[in-house]
Design an enzyme around this catalytic site. Structure first.
Site, PDB file in Angstrom:
ATOM      1  N   LYS A  92       0.730  -1.190  -0.045  1.00 49.45           N
ATOM      2  CA  LYS A  92      -0.053  -0.075  -0.134  1.00 49.45           C
ATOM      3  C   LYS A  92       0.861   1.296  -0.074  1.00 49.45           C
ATOM      4  O   LYS A  92       1.720   1.224   0.849  1.00 49.45           O
ATOM      5  CB  LYS A  92      -0.784   0.034   1.124  1.00 49.45           C
ATOM      6  N   THR A 101      -9.943   3.691  11.039  1.00 52.64           N
ATOM      7  CA  THR A 101     -10.003   2.901  12.259  1.00 52.64           C
ATOM      8  C   THR A 101      -9.442   3.686  13.471  1.00 52.64           C
ATOM      9  O   THR A 101      -9.437   3.116  14.702  1.00 52.64           O
ATOM     10  CB  THR A 101      -9.137   1.555  11.990  1.00 52.64           C
ATOM     11  N   ARG A 131       2.827  -0.740  10.812  1.00 55.94           N
ATOM     12  CA  ARG A 131       3.530  -0.905  12.023  1.00 55.94           C
ATOM     13  C   ARG A 131       3.962  -2.309  12.614  1.00 55.94           C
ATOM     14  O   ARG A 131       5.030  -2.654  12.696  1.00 55.94           O
ATOM     15  CB  ARG A 131       3.430   0.253  12.863  1.00 55.94           C
TER      16      ARG A 131
HETATM   17  O1  C5P Z   1       0.734   1.000  10.986  1.00 52.94           O
HETATM   18  P1  C5P Z   1      -0.817   0.453  10.789  1.00 52.94           P
HETATM   19  O2  C5P Z   1      -0.951  -0.984  10.662  1.00 52.94           O
HETATM   20  O3  C5P Z   1      -1.635   1.043  11.759  1.00 52.94           O
HETATM   21  O4  C5P Z   1      -1.212   1.037   9.350  1.00 52.94           O
HETATM   22  C1  C5P Z   1      -2.386   1.104   9.071  1.00 52.94           C
HETATM   23  C2  C5P Z   1      -2.431   1.758   7.449  1.00 52.94           C
HETATM   24  O5  C5P Z   1      -3.779   1.756   7.301  1.00 52.94           O
HETATM   25  C3  C5P Z   1      -2.030   3.462   7.468  1.00 52.94           C
HETATM   26  O6  C5P Z   1      -1.190   3.437   6.260  1.00 52.94           O
HETATM   27  C4  C5P Z   1      -3.360   4.098   7.377  1.00 52.94           C
HETATM   28  O7  C5P Z   1      -3.196   5.293   6.865  1.00 52.94           O
HETATM   29  C5  C5P Z   1      -4.266   2.998   6.814  1.00 52.94           C
HETATM   30  N1  C5P Z   1      -5.493   2.979   6.992  1.00 52.94           N
HETATM   31  C6  C5P Z   1      -6.356   3.192   8.180  1.00 52.94           C
HETATM   32  N2  C5P Z   1      -7.576   3.081   8.483  1.00 52.94           N
HETATM   33  C7  C5P Z   1      -8.625   3.474   7.452  1.00 52.94           C
HETATM   34  C8  C5P Z   1      -7.921   3.681   6.255  1.00 52.94           C
HETATM   35  C9  C5P Z   1      -6.418   3.419   6.041  1.00 52.94           C
HETATM   36  O8  C5P Z   1      -5.716   3.056   9.226  1.00 52.94           O
HETATM   37  N3  C5P Z   1      -9.833   3.287   7.611  1.00 52.94           N
END
Ligand code: C5P
Length: 231
Positions: A31, A118, A210
């Site tokens: 992504k 989220t 992460r």
């Molecule tokens: O590091 P982590 O696992 O929290 O990353 C989640 C990724 O998903 C980030 O790139 C964030 O921008 C993306 N995202 C999210 N919630 C959404 C859409 C995208 O956390 N509803």
């Protein structure tokens, strides 16, 4: 088709290549979000595509329908596999996006609508965004709007995937960030669960940042995710 998508939330192309060069036996679905895209521009998409990665371009468009239609037409030439927008932009905006994204030959990338991020919880949604009620009801409403507009699915919390499938059908995709290992850190995410539970509830693709990118051994963390998610 179920898969694990790695959120490459890096500040530069070189950091991204350094990270991805650890993966010698597999070609993860990646992504590209705002940070990397704004830093490197469309070239990063072309380069990762040329290296054989499937790409979810996560730019979360939200603007007037005409602007989104034209922006999506530009993105459709980048040959990504998935793009998204905010469902809050209205059905008119989503329909316009779909028009813009569809190429002359009728093909197009998967188009997803972000429901509620989220990182949002009920209190923040009620008091800051001024949407009353439960997050789950809002997510379900946005999912129905996205489906009516012809989109392929939504981005939602893994905890909401079952409810979205019930409302919109099992073919309607649920792409879910907010994934954490049972023994991991939540960070700024609110509505989270594990890869195994995401699978059980109904996620089609999990987006993991992460827990993989900040792990001491990212390849091992990616493999653990794939194994727990069952791919
Ligand atoms: O590091 P982590 O696992 O929290 O990353 C989640 C990724 O998903 C980030 O790139 C964030 O921008 C993306 N995202 C999210 N919630 C959404 C859409 C995208 O956390 N509803």
């Amino acid at each position: 088709m179920k898969d694990v998508i790695i959120a490459c939330d890096f500040a530069s192309a070189s950091q991204t290549y350094d990270f991805l060069s650890r993966f010698t036996d597999e070609k993860p679905f990646v992504k590209i979000g705002m940070e990397l895209f704004y830093a490197e521009g469309p070239e990063i998409v072309r380069c990762l595509k040329a290296r054989g990665h499937r790409i979810f371009l996560d730019l979360k468009l939200h603007d007037i329908p005409n602007t989104v239609r034209k922006a999506m037409a530009v993105l459709s030439h980048l040959d990504v596999d998935m793009v998204n927008l905010h469902a809050a932009g209205t059905r008119e905006m989503m329909t316009a996006a779909l028009e813009g994204l569809t190429r002359q030959d009728g093909t197009r990338p998967i188009l997803l609508a972000v429901t509620q991020l989220t990182s949002t919880n009920k209190e923040r949604m009620n008091s800051d965004i001024l949407v009353p009620g439960e997050v789950a009801d809002c997510v379900q409403h946005y999912a129905r709007c996205a489906k009516q507009s012809g989109l392929d699915g939504v981005v939602c919390s893994p905890l909401e995937a079952g409810m979205v499938k019930k409302a919109c059908g099992s073919d309607f995709l649920c792409v879910t960030p907010g994934i954490r290992f049972a023994d991991g850190d939540k960070g700024d995410q609110q509505r989270v669960t594990t890869p195994a539970m995401a699978r059980e509830i109904g996620s089609d693709y999990i987006v993991v940042g992460r827990p993989i990118t900040a792990a001491p051994d990212p390849v091992a963390a990616y493999r653990r995710c794939c194994e727990e998610f069952g791919v």
